[in-house]
Design a protein around this motif. Structure first.
Motif, mmCIF file in Angstrom:
data_model
loop_
_atom_site.group_PDB
_atom_site.id
_atom_site.type_symbol
_atom_site.label_atom_id
_atom_site.label_comp_id
_atom_site.label_asym_id
_atom_site.label_seq_id
_atom_site.Cartn_x
_atom_site.Cartn_y
_atom_site.Cartn_z
ATOM 1 N N CYS A 1 -0.775 102.035 -30.614
ATOM 2 C CA CYS A 1 -0.688 100.695 -30.327
ATOM 3 C C CYS A 1 -1.883 99.891 -31.067
ATOM 4 O O CYS A 1 -2.897 100.137 -31.034
ATOM 5 N N VAL A 2 -1.169 98.991 -31.453
ATOM 6 C CA VAL A 2 -2.306 97.902 -32.390
ATOM 7 C C VAL A 2 -2.054 96.583 -32.052
ATOM 8 O O VAL A 2 -1.008 96.164 -31.482
ATOM 9 N N ASP A 3 -3.170 95.819 -32.344
ATOM 10 C CA ASP A 3 -3.082 94.579 -31.895
ATOM 11 C C ASP A 3 -2.183 93.650 -33.086
ATOM 12 O O ASP A 3 -1.590 92.802 -32.577
ATOM 13 N N PHE A 4 -2.339 93.722 -34.399
ATOM 14 C CA PHE A 4 -1.698 93.148 -35.239
ATOM 15 C C PHE A 4 -1.111 94.046 -36.359
ATOM 16 O O PHE A 4 -1.824 94.974 -36.669
ATOM 17 N N LEU A 5 0.022 93.688 -36.643
ATOM 18 C CA LEU A 5 0.723 94.431 -37.942
ATOM 19 C C LEU A 5 0.494 93.625 -39.120
ATOM 20 O O LEU A 5 0.689 92.436 -39.204
ATOM 21 N N ASN A 6 0.401 94.491 -40.378
ATOM 22 C CA ASN A 6 0.406 93.886 -41.634
ATOM 23 C C ASN A 6 1.834 93.995 -42.345
ATOM 24 O O ASN A 6 2.251 95.188 -42.285
ATOM 25 N N SER A 7 2.347 93.008 -42.632
ATOM 26 C CA SER A 7 3.815 93.123 -43.157
ATOM 27 C C SER A 7 3.781 93.854 -44.557
ATOM 28 O O SER A 7 4.989 94.473 -45.061
ATOM 29 N N VAL A 8 2.387 93.835 -45.265
ATOM 30 C CA VAL A 8 2.585 94.627 -46.623
ATOM 31 C C VAL A 8 2.633 96.096 -46.619
ATOM 32 O O VAL A 8 3.159 96.899 -47.172
ATOM 33 N N THR A 9 1.741 96.430 -45.786
ATOM 34 C CA THR A 9 1.378 97.700 -45.272
ATOM 35 C C THR A 9 2.399 98.416 -44.221
ATOM 36 O O THR A 9 2.306 99.968 -44.365
ATOM 37 N N GLY A 10 2.886 97.673 -43.297
ATOM 38 C CA GLY A 10 3.532 98.124 -42.268
ATOM 39 C C GLY A 10 2.561 98.656 -41.184
ATOM 40 O O GLY A 10 3.174 99.327 -40.143
ATOM 41 N N LEU A 11 1.364 98.692 -41.600
ATOM 42 C CA LEU A 11 0.389 99.273 -40.584
ATOM 43 C C LEU A 11 -0.630 98.518 -39.754
ATOM 44 O O LEU A 11 -0.249 97.089 -39.881
ATOM 45 N N ALA A 12 -1.395 98.780 -39.092
ATOM 46 C CA ALA A 12 -2.228 97.939 -38.314
ATOM 47 C C ALA A 12 -3.058 97.205 -39.086
ATOM 48 O O ALA A 12 -3.365 97.571 -40.551
#
Length: 470
Positions: A359-370
């Protein structure tokens, strides 16, 4: 920090593209109101479909479209278009009063109860520039249907006589009730990170950059963790099995799956995509799908020419999914369906799943990860930092676009020839010396250029020249 001004845009890369036609002004709403956008698509028979947005609390019409007026008396809807004048996926913007109950009704405006269905959706598109609220992108009503049963007061005359002053589905004065919603001004003071410019890391044509997380300035608002750090698994495209009657049981697998950790408490389900290619173009061609002997549901027919790929998504409760994934493989199968015939080549089934592991607060669209440190190439990369916030009893999406620009700050390196001594013979004043200077660059462009004056080397006055490598 910078305020975010658009949560509903589709960015291609860093360019805002609006694909729908807007019929009303797009000015944002004043204090106490929220802008919503109503979209109608798939309208048929020269646009006989229509809709009305009704404020049930105030007893007034907010907006509406009568798309089949045919020169009759104009109806008291906010928007009226000539017969056939509505453009599919056209939109109307309207301001609704916060806290009031807003209802959507659909109708068939020709009045003969004979038309196809149109899809109508309502979403908030408030940017907060005038009402002081946070930006919003809530899908209030998705793909409601306005169709033939929603006929108007005067059947058969095509007068467009929709009474947009009183919703009454029972007498078809407007049409069918399609859904309701209420808006609220959320003041969470969302702030997005600024754009970032960085230099390349030593010796490489890229840089590791950390984008700060967005901030909610109101302490009464919180970030809701969402599923992230996905592990993807995909099975092979498996040929369908047939007998003379049609499709028979076809086993297929998704290997490489993992269980959702117990720590990922925000994950309630895992969704599996099943893609089929074959005779799935008719409404009855919908075989059952099972996983580990448990029924997941039925393939949704593509409703298009046969032999095309179509995907049906099955969402599985996390506990059930973890039981399926215990051995690292999900065993699935298509069940018998005599309506699915054997004439497509290829005819296959394939399963794919993206499994959230945290469970993450924010996702990075480039990495697809937290969101966290990530590597970006030279140039400008558009990154969307997404998450979910909550305040004043309403959850809302967060989408901050950040431009990360990486500049090549490391100069090229020259490799010069070593020192060399020539002994000239009597009467000689020069010696031709062929040499090369090599250039290396951590971010090569494909072109290498050296400027300088080249010539012979000698001991005669006025002779010779040098290239500085220092």
């Amino acid at each position: 920090m910078k305020k975010i001004y658009n949560l509903f845009t589709k960015l291609i890369p860093c360019i805002f593209m609006m694909t729908m036609m807007t019929y009303s002004a797009s000015a944002q709403c004043p204090v106490g109101q929220t802008q919503v956008t109503i979209t109608m698509g798939d309208a048929v028979f020269t646009g006989e479909n229509g809709w009305m947005l009704w404020d049930a609390t105030a007893g007034t019409t907010v907006a509406g479209v009568n798309s089949n007026q045919f020169g009759g008396t104009a109806v008291p809807c906010a928007v009226s278009t000539p017969g056939g004048g509505w453009v599919d996926n056209g939109t109307v913007d309207a301001c609704v009063t916060d806290g009031n109950t807003i209802e959507l009704y659909g109708y068939e405006s020709f009045g003969d109860a004979w038309t196809g269905d149109a899809s109508v959706s309502v979403e908030s598109t408030e940017d907060g520039s005038a009402n002081g609220c946070d930006q919003q992108n809530f899908q209030f009503i998705t793909l409601a249907v306005s169709g033939a049963l929603d006929n108007d007061l005067t059947a058969g005359f095509g007068d467009g006589g929709i009474d947009c002053t009183m919703p009454d589905a029972g007498t078809n004065q407007v049409g069918d009730f399609m859904g309701s919603f209420s808006t609220v001004c959320v003041g969470c003071a969302l702030e997005c990170p600024d754009d970032i410019t960085a230099g390349t890391d030593p010796g490489v044509c890229e840089a590791v950059v950390t984008i700060p997380d967005p901030i909610l300035g109101n302490p009464d608002c919180v970030i809701i963790p969402s599923a992230g750090d996905f592990v993807s698994a995909q099975g092979a495209a498996t040929p369908l099995n047939y007998n003379a009657a049609g499709l028979i049981v076809t086993p297929f697998t998704i290997p490489g799956v993992v269980q959702v950790p117990a720590s990922a408490t925000c994950v309630s389900e895992v969704c599996v995509d099943v893609e089929v290619v074959g005779d799935f173009g008719f409404a009855t061609e919908m075989p059952e799908v099972t996983a580990e002997g448990v029924s997941l549901g039925f393939i949704i027919p593509v409703q298009a020419p046969d032999c095309q790929a179509s995907t049906t998504t099955f969402c599985i409760p996390v506990g059930t999914f973890n039981a399926f994934a215990a051995d690292g493989v999900i065993n699935m199968q298509l069940e018998d369906d005599p309506d699915v015939d054997n004439f497509c080549n290829p005819a296959t089934v394939q399963g794919t799943v993206d499994i959230p592991t945290s469970c993450v607060d924010f996702l990075n669209s480039v990495t697809g990860l937290a969101n966290g440190p990530a590597t970006y190439p030279v140039g400008t990369t558009c990154v969307n930092i997404t998450g979910t916030g909550s305040g004043q009893g309403m959850d809302f999406p967060i989408n901050c676009e950040v431009k990360v620009t990486v500049e090549d700050t490391e100069p090229p390196v020259l490799t010069c020839p070593g020192d060399f001594t020539f002994n000239l013979q009597g009467g000689e004043c020069e010696q031709i010396y062929d040499y090369e200077v090599l250039v290396s660059d951590n971010c090569p462009t494909g072109e290498q250029e050296i400027t300088g004056t080249f010539g012979s080397i000698g001991n005669c006055p006025g002779q010779g020249s040098t290239l500085s490598c220092g």
